[in-house]
Write a protein that holds these residues in place. Structure first.
Motif, PDB file in Angstrom:
ATOM      1  N   LEU A 115       0.858  -1.178   0.000  1.00 42.48           N
ATOM      2  CA  LEU A 115       0.000   0.000   0.000  1.00 42.48           C
ATOM      3  C   LEU A 115       0.894   1.228   0.000  1.00 42.48           C
ATOM      4  CD1 LEU A 115      -2.953   1.164   0.599  1.00 42.48           C
ATOM      5  CD2 LEU A 115      -2.201   1.196   2.973  1.00 42.48           C
ATOM      6  N   LEU A 116       0.658   2.134  -0.923  1.00 44.51           N
ATOM      7  CA  LEU A 116       1.437   3.378  -0.921  1.00 44.51           C
ATOM      8  C   LEU A 116       1.194   4.121   0.388  1.00 44.51           C
ATOM      9  CD1 LEU A 116       0.862   4.539  -4.592  1.00 44.51           C
ATOM     10  CD2 LEU A 116       3.067   4.011  -3.533  1.00 44.51           C
ATOM     11  N   ARG A 117       2.247   4.516   1.035  1.00 49.15           N
ATOM     12  CA  ARG A 117       2.151   5.137   2.369  1.00 49.15           C
ATOM     13  C   ARG A 117       1.250   6.372   2.422  1.00 49.15           C
ATOM     14  NH1 ARG A 117       7.476   4.248   5.975  1.00 49.15           N
ATOM     15  NH2 ARG A 117       7.719   2.034   5.510  1.00 49.15           N
ATOM     16  N   PRO A 118       1.272   7.242   1.418  1.00 52.51           N
ATOM     17  CA  PRO A 118       0.411   8.435   1.520  1.00 52.51           C
ATOM     18  C   PRO A 118      -1.099   8.126   1.523  1.00 52.51           C
ATOM     19  CG  PRO A 118       2.130   8.766  -0.131  1.00 52.51           C
ATOM     20  CD  PRO A 118       2.169   7.316   0.259  1.00 52.51           C
ATOM     21  N   LEU A 119      -1.489   6.906   1.165  1.00 52.45           N
ATOM     22  CA  LEU A 119      -2.916   6.580   1.088  1.00 52.45           C
ATOM     23  C   LEU A 119      -3.564   6.379   2.447  1.00 52.45           C
ATOM     24  CD1 LEU A 119      -2.978   4.177  -1.997  1.00 52.45           C
ATOM     25  CD2 LEU A 119      -3.479   6.635  -1.907  1.00 52.45           C
ATOM     26  N   LEU A 120      -2.783   6.046   3.474  1.00 48.77           N
ATOM     27  CA  LEU A 120      -3.306   5.900   4.834  1.00 48.77           C
ATOM     28  C   LEU A 120      -2.476   6.750   5.775  1.00 48.77           C
ATOM     29  CD1 LEU A 120      -4.104   2.136   5.549  1.00 48.77           C
ATOM     30  CD2 LEU A 120      -5.664   3.966   4.906  1.00 48.77           C
ATOM     31  N   GLN A 121      -3.157   7.379   6.711  1.00 48.65           N
ATOM     32  CA  GLN A 121      -2.474   8.223   7.681  1.00 48.65           C
ATOM     33  C   GLN A 121      -2.975   7.906   9.079  1.00 48.65           C
ATOM     34  OE1 GLN A 121      -3.356  12.192   6.375  1.00 48.65           O
ATOM     35  NE2 GLN A 121      -2.514  11.837   4.343  1.00 48.65           N
ATOM     36  N   ALA A 122      -2.152   8.202  10.061  1.00 53.85           N
ATOM     37  CA  ALA A 122      -2.579   8.053  11.447  1.00 53.85           C
ATOM     38  C   ALA A 122      -3.862   8.863  11.621  1.00 53.85           C
ATOM     39  CB  ALA A 122      -1.492   8.549  12.395  1.00 53.85           C
ATOM     40  N   GLY A 123      -4.825   8.282  12.284  1.00 51.39           N
ATOM     41  CA  GLY A 123      -6.110   8.945  12.478  1.00 51.39           C
ATOM     42  C   GLY A 123      -7.176   8.519  11.484  1.00 51.39           C
ATOM     43  N   ASP A 124      -6.766   7.926  10.355  1.00 49.23           N
ATOM     44  CA  ASP A 124      -7.763   7.422   9.401  1.00 49.23           C
ATOM     45  C   ASP A 124      -8.554   6.287  10.033  1.00 49.23           C
ATOM     46  OD1 ASP A 124      -7.669   8.958   7.054  1.00 49.23           O
ATOM     47  OD2 ASP A 124      -5.931   7.873   6.287  1.00 49.23           O
ATOM     48  N   ARG A 125      -9.807   6.174   9.641  1.00 49.97           N
ATOM     49  CA  ARG A 125     -10.687   5.073  10.054  1.00 49.97           C
ATOM     50  C   ARG A 125     -10.981   4.269   8.795  1.00 49.97           C
ATOM     51  NH1 ARG A 125     -13.424   4.769  14.299  1.00 49.97           N
ATOM     52  NH2 ARG A 125     -15.436   4.390  13.286  1.00 49.97           N
ATOM     53  N   VAL A 126     -10.473   3.043   8.750  1.00 50.05           N
ATOM     54  CA  VAL A 126     -10.443   2.252   7.518  1.00 50.05           C
ATOM     55  C   VAL A 126     -11.508   1.165   7.517  1.00 50.05           C
ATOM     56  CG1 VAL A 126      -8.995   0.815   6.036  1.00 50.05           C
ATOM     57  CG2 VAL A 126      -7.955   2.657   7.378  1.00 50.05           C
ATOM     58  N   LEU A 127     -12.311   1.154   6.448  1.00 51.52           N
ATOM     59  CA  LEU A 127     -13.260   0.080   6.192  1.00 51.52           C
ATOM     60  C   LEU A 127     -12.698  -0.771   5.064  1.00 51.52           C
ATOM     61  CD1 LEU A 127     -15.973  -1.376   6.534  1.00 51.52           C
ATOM     62  CD2 LEU A 127     -16.948   0.286   4.901  1.00 51.52           C
ATOM     63  N   PHE A 128     -12.452  -2.036   5.338  1.00 50.75           N
ATOM     64  CA  PHE A 128     -11.956  -2.978   4.335  1.00 50.75           C
ATOM     65  C   PHE A 128     -13.154  -3.601   3.618  1.00 50.75           C
ATOM     66  CE2 PHE A 128     -10.906  -7.346   3.121  1.00 50.75           C
ATOM     67  CZ  PHE A 128      -9.781  -7.137   2.337  1.00 50.75           C
ATOM     68  N   VAL A 129     -13.071  -3.729   2.289  1.00 55.29           N
ATOM     69  CA  VAL A 129     -14.154  -4.276   1.470  1.00 55.29           C
ATOM     70  C   VAL A 129     -13.592  -5.332   0.533  1.00 55.29           C
ATOM     71  CG1 VAL A 129     -15.829  -3.695  -0.324  1.00 55.29           C
ATOM     72  CG2 VAL A 129     -15.495  -2.145   1.575  1.00 55.29           C
ATOM     73  N   ASP A 130     -14.308  -6.445   0.377  1.00 58.10           N
ATOM     74  CA  ASP A 130     -13.927  -7.470  -0.596  1.00 58.10           C
ATOM     75  C   ASP A 130     -15.155  -8.269  -1.005  1.00 58.10           C
ATOM     76  OD1 ASP A 130     -12.218  -8.791  -2.328  1.00 58.10           O
ATOM     77  OD2 ASP A 130     -10.889  -9.524  -0.749  1.00 58.10           O
ATOM     78  N   ASP A 131     -15.005  -9.023  -2.081  1.00 59.49           N
ATOM     79  CA  ASP A 131     -16.129  -9.823  -2.564  1.00 59.49           C
ATOM     80  C   ASP A 131     -16.298 -11.111  -1.774  1.00 59.49           C
ATOM     81  OD1 ASP A 131     -13.781 -10.957  -3.712  1.00 59.49           O
ATOM     82  OD2 ASP A 131     -14.946 -11.853  -5.326  1.00 59.49           O
ATOM     83  N   TRP A 132     -15.185 -11.676  -1.275  1.00 59.02           N
ATOM     84  CA  TRP A 132     -15.229 -13.014  -0.689  1.00 59.02           C
ATOM     85  C   TRP A 132     -14.135 -13.132   0.363  1.00 59.02           C
ATOM     86  CZ3 TRP A 132     -18.276 -16.647  -3.670  1.00 59.02           C
ATOM     87  CH2 TRP A 132     -18.338 -17.942  -3.124  1.00 59.02           C
ATOM     88  N   ILE A 133     -14.439 -13.751   1.476  1.00 59.37           N
ATOM     89  CA  ILE A 133     -13.409 -14.057   2.464  1.00 59.37           C
ATOM     90  C   ILE A 133     -13.459 -15.558   2.707  1.00 59.37           C
ATOM     91  CG2 ILE A 133     -14.877 -13.521   4.472  1.00 59.37           C
ATOM     92  CD1 ILE A 133     -12.287 -12.367   5.800  1.00 59.37           C
ATOM     93  N   ALA A 134     -12.324 -16.218   2.477  1.00 58.87           N
ATOM     94  CA  ALA A 134     -12.246 -17.678   2.636  1.00 58.87           C
ATOM     95  C   ALA A 134     -11.279 -18.020   3.767  1.00 58.87           C
ATOM     96  CB  ALA A 134     -11.827 -18.336   1.324  1.00 58.87           C
ATOM     97  N   THR A 135      -9.993 -17.857   3.533  1.00 61.00           N
ATOM     98  CA  THR A 135      -9.012 -18.124   4.600  1.00 61.00           C
ATOM     99  C   THR A 135      -8.827 -16.904   5.488  1.00 61.00           C
ATOM    100  OG1 THR A 135      -7.093 -17.384   3.328  1.00 61.00           O
ATOM    101  CG2 THR A 135      -7.747 -19.723   3.102  1.00 61.00           C
ATOM    102  N   GLY A 136      -9.112 -15.737   4.956  1.00 58.98           N
ATOM    103  CA  GLY A 136      -8.897 -14.491   5.692  1.00 58.98           C
ATOM    104  C   GLY A 136      -7.485 -13.965   5.586  1.00 58.98           C
ATOM    105  N   ALA A 137      -6.635 -14.637   4.808  1.00 56.22           N
ATOM    106  CA  ALA A 137      -5.217 -14.265   4.738  1.00 56.22           C
ATOM    107  C   ALA A 137      -5.015 -12.843   4.215  1.00 56.22           C
ATOM    108  CB  ALA A 137      -4.453 -15.259   3.874  1.00 56.22           C
ATOM    109  N   GLN A 138      -5.701 -12.477   3.140  1.00 52.45           N
ATOM    110  CA  GLN A 138      -5.513 -11.136   2.589  1.00 52.45           C
ATOM    111  C   GLN A 138      -6.107 -10.071   3.498  1.00 52.45           C
ATOM    112  OE1 GLN A 138      -6.291 -10.707  -1.641  1.00 52.45           O
ATOM    113  NE2 GLN A 138      -5.757 -12.856  -1.961  1.00 52.45           N
TER     114      GLN A 138
END
Length: 183
Positions: A115-138
């Protein structure tokens, strides 16, 4: 927005399995979701609604389907999107990335995620989105990227949950639209 049951029905109707469960190449085909404009229109809002009271400042997803869904979700919420790349190729800016490795995924591969460092900063609140979760590794690797950046993980909004590790489901705060058993 349409009722949750209508969205779920659309997803089930445009989904199919390739092969049968004894076939080593047995896999899910979600391409019908992308082809139907009505379903596509509902995916971002439906994923965002799973965490309606969480106020994310950024949505995160892995390429390629997580990026597609992440952009739709971010647009609905009115925030930006942070794309996580698989096995990222770096130019001269090698220090500008947060990187981590995954455990084995559904294909028994381990990947390097970046992930490019400028895309996330301290204080950001991140929602992760994906189509499918199987092992959960990613998703778990993305959780690590969020921690590296000093941002806060809100949770993982997924279309299909096939995760078998209950402890990981709690850690990642997974919320789903469909359970794999419904397909």
């Amino acid at each position: 927005m349409r009722k949750e049951s209508e969205v779920r029905d659309r997803l089930r109707q445009s989904f199919r399995w390739w092969g049968d469960r004894t076939d080593p190449d047995f896999r899910a085909d979600v391409t019908g979701w992308w082809r139907n404009p009505g379903t596509l229109l509902l995916l971002g809002p439906s994923l965002a609604q799973l965490f309606a009271d969480s106020a994310p400042t950024v949505v995160m997803g892995t390429e390629s389907r997580g990026s597609l869904l992440g952009v739709l979700t971010a647009q609905y919420v009115g925030v930006g999107f942070a794309e996580v790349r698989k096995n990222p190729g770096r130019a001269a800016n090698s220090d500008a990335w947060w990187e981590t490795s995954t455990g084995p995924d559904y294909r028994n591969r381990s990947l390097r995620l970046g992930l490019l460092r400028p895309l996330l900063q301290a204080g950001d609140r991140v929602l992760f989105v994906d189509d499918w979760i199987a092992t959960g590794a990613q998703a778990e690797a993305c959780y690590s990227l969020v921690e590296m950046s000093g941002a806060s993980w809100i949770g993982a909004a997924v279309v299909v949950d096939g995760l078998e590790r209950t402890s990981l489901r709690w850690k990642l705060r997974v919320k789903l639209m469909l359970n794999v058993r419904e397909l």
